[in-house]
Design a protein around this motif. Structure first.
Motif: not given
Length: 116
Positions: A21-28, A3-14, A72-76
């Motif tokens: 975030a991962a779940s359901g498998f061995t992330f490491s 599950v991705e997050s954090g996208g949005g609108l940014a100005q040039p130079g920003g 790896n501790a946060k699976k992210s």
């Protein structure tokens, strides 16, 4: 599942910081990557990081501007994007690829728009 997050609108130079975030498998045991797909274009690799934090790789177009990292501790996995340009506008996808099998996962994508 990714599950991705954090996208949005940014100005040039920003800046924006994407998270996956991962779940359901061995992330490491999975190498993680960020891909992007702009309108009318194919999906391209932006950045990758192996199973343990170490050697990373980047597309030439984002080198010195983007930084991939993982916890790896946060699976992210994260993508810090600085000095954004309009050509960075795309849907950004998180990908997990097993180090040991053909198993792979994709997130649903998060939109990044760079515009003034």
């Amino acid at each position: 599942q990714l599950v991705e997050s954090g996208g949005g609108l940014a100005q040039p130079g920003g800046s924006l910081r994407l998270s996956c975030a991962a779940s359901g498998f061995t992330f490491s045991t999975y190498a993680m990557s960020w891909y992007r797909q702009a309108p009318g274009k194919g999906r391209e690799l932006v950045a990758g990081i192996p199973t343990a934090a170490g050697s990373t790789n980047y597309a030439d177009s984002v080198k010195s501007r983007f930084t991939i990292s993982r916890d790896n501790a946060k699976k992210s996995v994260y993508l810090q994007m600085n000095s954004l340009k309009p050509e960075d506008t795309a849907v950004y996808y998180c990908n997990a690829q097993s180090r040991y099998t053909a198993s792979s996962y994709w997130g649903q994508g998060t939109q990044v728009t760079v515009s003034s």
